[in-house]
Write an enzyme that holds these catalytic residues in place. Structure first.
Site, PDB file in Angstrom:
ATOM      1  N   GLU A  72       9.838  -1.666   2.304  1.00 15.91           N
ATOM      2  CA  GLU A  72       9.785  -1.040   0.985  1.00 15.91           C
ATOM      3  C   GLU A  72      11.151  -1.034   0.296  1.00 15.91           C
ATOM      4  OE1 GLU A  72       7.755   2.738   1.755  1.00 15.91           O
ATOM      5  OE2 GLU A  72       5.848   1.670   1.617  1.00 15.91           O
ATOM      6  N   ASP A 111      -1.002   3.722   6.987  1.00 17.35           N
ATOM      7  CA  ASP A 111      -0.041   4.697   6.479  1.00 17.35           C
ATOM      8  C   ASP A 111      -0.632   6.101   6.419  1.00 17.35           C
ATOM      9  OD1 ASP A 111       2.148   5.837   5.317  1.00 17.35           O
ATOM     10  OD2 ASP A 111       1.869   4.942   3.349  1.00 17.35           O
ATOM     11  N   GLU A 138       0.648  14.235   2.737  1.00 15.04           N
ATOM     12  CA  GLU A 138       0.759  13.258   1.653  1.00 15.04           C
ATOM     13  C   GLU A 138      -0.613  12.772   1.185  1.00 15.04           C
ATOM     14  OE1 GLU A 138       3.205   9.838   2.568  1.00 15.04           O
ATOM     15  OE2 GLU A 138       2.612   8.788   0.739  1.00 15.04           O
TER      16      GLU A 138
HETATM   17  C1  BDP Z   1       4.712   6.224   2.737  1.00 15.95           C
HETATM   18  C2  BDP Z   1       5.262   7.135   1.695  1.00 15.95           C
HETATM   19  C3  BDP Z   1       6.673   6.843   1.323  1.00 15.95           C
HETATM   20  C4  BDP Z   1       7.518   6.689   2.573  1.00 15.95           C
HETATM   21  C5  BDP Z   1       6.921   5.630   3.462  1.00 15.95           C
HETATM   22  C6  BDP Z   1       7.610   5.539   4.806  1.00 15.95           C
HETATM   23  O1  BDP Z   1       4.441   7.047   0.565  1.00 15.95           O
HETATM   24  O2  BDP Z   1       7.126   7.888   0.510  1.00 15.95           O
HETATM   25  O3  BDP Z   1       8.828   6.361   2.271  1.00 15.95           O
HETATM   26  O4  BDP Z   1       5.605   5.943   3.758  1.00 15.95           O
HETATM   27  O5  BDP Z   1       7.069   6.077   5.757  1.00 15.95           O
HETATM   28  O6  BDP Z   1       3.674   6.917   3.326  1.00 15.95           O
HETATM   29  O7  BDP Z   1       8.657   4.932   4.921  1.00 15.95           O
END
Ligand code: BDP
Length: 709
Positions: free
Chosen positions: A311, A385, A413
């Site tokens: 990401e 996730d 979340e």
């Molecule tokens: C996702 C989240 C994000 C996190 C990412 C992570 O939306 O905010 O940075 O995972 O775990 O669930 O790195």
């Protein structure tokens, strides 16, 4: 601010202020005390009273244990318990063989050694002709854990069993991961601002930090990663390390080691070097020096958590290097000082495979055996996730030569943030007890559960790690929703022993948090038990995933298309079309089923045998396909949403039955949230079915949800 006993403002005052009709003995509570309220039990118990406390050790940790016992016993028993130097009838003796000659004289050294540095024994026995209870451990922290354990027994109306108690954690590193930013915000945090007040540290220390340590110690949690995995390089500057050291000093006596999320490009981002290439000797030297600087300030520093090449975060790929190259360079800088690297497996480089959930396995597995011994690879429970339900990540049972750690998400979340009541104990239990078949099938499979992969026994690793993404914040009640604290609690207890029963943990938490009125207890437990299934029904039934609105991840929006990444789009995951619904991960589709050990691939691959809870995860199912119920997919889907809506409404009604039995403030907060939850459930059903219906072309059956589950 300290965790005091419930404030003793009685009903009279409450009625004057707010006119609530509550029982005369009802206290005003705001949730700050969490499960450590030590309220006198209203139900009779057979537990013997403790008459005096004998504690010979003087370490900070033992003093904390003593203060906790004094506070807890005063609350639970209704009168102060004096400290004494000699064992008398009803004494509680606490200590280590080193700190207490009385404990040393028991001759338990061998057994305590077997329980390890954090384990403890509790026993009721006769000492010099007097009935006493003993909490003993090799270490002061073990004594603290034992003290909390005894207080929990008393608070939940349990006696020390005749054979005594011998406890030791099954997992060595039990961590909270805080996604806290240096500006005080929390990524995916729904309970206010960060507990760490970076701008005031190190000069000023919020008294709340000790209470945070205390709450964690009560569960046996022994580590905290203080900052977000999307890490600011600044955390590694001298100015911030001084702040981190101040926090570490407060948390140390509670048995908590501090870890940090490290930005892989820090040497470059901080302007010291032109590169962050892990194979460049200058980069390795920079990290070595940094490690020394940290350990000079924090001698028991735990190590780094790293989100690399995920990401948009920097990582070894930026220099054509591998995950192992990156992790090992950092690991070498920490090894001589006793630190570890926790390398996150939340990686999904585009181009590795079209199916996003396959990528982490494909990226990491080829490096099994290449990682240093002080590296953990930390995977989320499922391959996507933190969705409402996922099959376990195939790296559990897959990685054999690498220590695999798990990351669970306590913060909600994808579970309605701090508005929806969702108890996650059952989800984690389903995950931890899942069979990986890494050691084959039949009787050979024994011992190859996910829990065995995590605690290290599956492949004989001696170090082990579990992490939970924290849901704590500056809100007075810590987690936003009064019931969200149950998830912090359950995570902590499962980290100590992943085989604990989530229903037992819920009961423990309820008794300590809401008191022992049977109606309150049974209703709260019922709410918690129904909450996860209900949430699945009105949010993502039958194995749907990734249904959420852009970025916020609160409400479903199954038609959402994210132009930035196809695999951030809801429609990419549910793949609704005129033919059906769900992601085809069979051998005719993406083939993700084959990332598991036999017999799971064949099971998941077969639409008729695949567990229905994962149906749309593994299959693109025709709308008219018949499910086990005899209903078509479309009808079943409608029924599930409807059932979830009914459950959410029922949960609210159930809570209303507790008015006058629960203290007014906490009652009101929960009611407001349950009302919103019931409204959301309806809206989410409308939104989801409204979208899917465009493809199914079928009417929503009128009586779809007539029955309760
Ligand atoms: C996702 C989240 C994000 C996190 C990412 C992570 O939306 O905010 O940075 O995972 O775990 O669930 O790195």
């Amino acid at each position: 601010m300290t965790l005091s006993r419930p404030s003793a403002i009685l009903l009279g005052l409450v009625s004057l202020l707010g006119g609530a009709h509550v029982k005369a003995e009802m206290k005003v509570e705001d949730g700050y005390e969490l499960w450590l309220r030590y309220a006198p039990r209203t139900q009779k118990t057979s537990t013997a009273r403790i008459a005096s406390l004998v504690m010979q050790g003087e370490s900070k940790t033992e003093q904390i244990a003593l203060a906790e016992l004094q506070r807890g016993l005063a609350g639970l028993q209704g009168a102060d318990v004096p400290r004494s130097h000699a064992v008398g009838n009803g004494s509680l003796l606490v200590g280590t063989p080193n700190s207490s000659p009385l404990v040393a004289a028991l001759g338990w050294g061998h057994e305590l050694a077997r329980l390890g540095p954090e384990g403890f024994a509790i026993r009721s026995l006769t000492l010099h002709g007097r009935r006493a209870t003993v909490i003993a451990s090799q270490s002061a922290v073990g004594c603290l854990y034992g003290s909390f354990h005894l207080l929990r027994l008393l608070a939940t109306g349990q006696a020390v069993p005749k054979r005594g108690i011998a406890e030791k954690p099954r997992i060595r590193r039990r961590l909270l991961n805080h996604w806290d930013n240096l500006d005080g915000t929390i990524e995916r945090g729904y309970a206010g601002q960060s507990l760490w007040r970076w701008d005031e540290l190190p000069q000023k220390m919020d008294a709340r930090i000790a209470d945070y340590g205390r709450a964690n110690a009560s569960l046996g949690l022994n580590g905290a990663v203080l900052n977000n995995v999307n890490a600011s390089p600044e955390i590694l500057t001298g100015a911030y390390l001084a702040k981190v050291a101040a926090l570490a000093d407060v948390l140390r006596p509670y048995g908590i080691r501090v870890y940090l999320s490290a930005n892989f490009a820090a040497p470059k981002a901080l302007g010291d070097l032109a590169t962050a290439d892990p194979l460049d000797p200058a980069v390795a030297a920079w990290w070595k020096k940094k490690a020394q600087e940290i350990y000079d300030l924090i001698p028991d520093f735990g190590g780094y958590l790293v989100k690399a090449n995920s990401e948009g975060q920097p990582g070894p790929f930026d220099y054509g290097r591998s995950h192992a190259d990156g992790a090992n360079m950092l690991a070498d800088s920490l090894a001589p000082l006793g630190g570890v690297v926790i390398w996150r497996a939340f990686v999904y480089q585009a181009g590795v495979d079209y199916d996003r959930i396959k990528r982490a396995y494909l990226e990491i597995m080829p490096h099994d055996g290449e990682f240093r011994s002080n590296v953990f690879v930390q995977a989320k429970n499922g391959p996507l996730d933190f969705q409402v339900r996922e099959p376990f990540h195939p790296l559990f049972g897959g990685l054999a030569k690498t220590k695999v750690a798990v990351e669970l998400q306590i913060t909600q979340e994808y579970f309605g943030h701090s508005t929806h009541l969702v108890y996650l104990g059952q989800l984690w239990h389903e995950f931890l007890t899942a069979e990986t078949y890494a050691k084959g099938t039949g009787s050979k499979a024994t011992g190859s559960t996910v829990a065995a992969a995590v605690d290290g026994t599956l492949f004989s690793h001696t170090d082990s790690l579990i992490a939970g993404v924290a849901n704590t914040g500056s809100d007075r009640n810590w987690c936003g929703h009064p019931f969200a604290a149950a998830n912090w609690y359950a995570f902590g207890r499962l980290a100590w022993n992943p085989l604990l029963d989530p229903d037992d943990l819920a009961r423990e938490w309820v008794l300590q948090t809401w008191g022992s009125d049977p109606r309150v207890v049974e209703t709260s437990l019922d709410l918690m038990k129904r909450s996860w299934p209900a949430f699945i029904d009105y949010d993502s039934p039958l194995g749907l995933a990734g249904v959420y609105e852009k970025d916020l991840h609160y409400a479903p929006d199954p038609g959402m298309v994210d132009a930035r990444h196809e695999d951030w789009s809801a429609s990419y995951f549910n793949r609704a079309d005129a033919a059906g619904l769900g992601f085809d991960r069979t051998r005719k589709g993406s083939g993700a089923v084959d990332q598991y050990h036999a017999p799971l691939p064949d099971l998941f691959d077969d639409i008729d045998r695949c567990p229905e809870k994962f149906l749309l995860w593994f299959h693109h199912v025709p709308w008219d396909h018949r499910l086990k119920s005899g209903r078509t997919l479309w009808d079943e889907l409608c029924l599930r949403y409807e059932r979830g809506v009914r459950e959410a409404a029922a949960m609210k009604a159930q809570w209303e039955g507790l008015k006058s039995r629960v203290d007014p403030e906490r009652y009101r907060v929960v009611l407001e949230k349950l009302s919103q939850q019931a409204e959301d459930a309806k809206a989410w059903r409308e939104k989801s079915l409204g979208y899917f219906r465009q493809f199914s072309g079928r009417p929503i059956p009128a009586a779809s949800g007539a029955e309760r589950p």
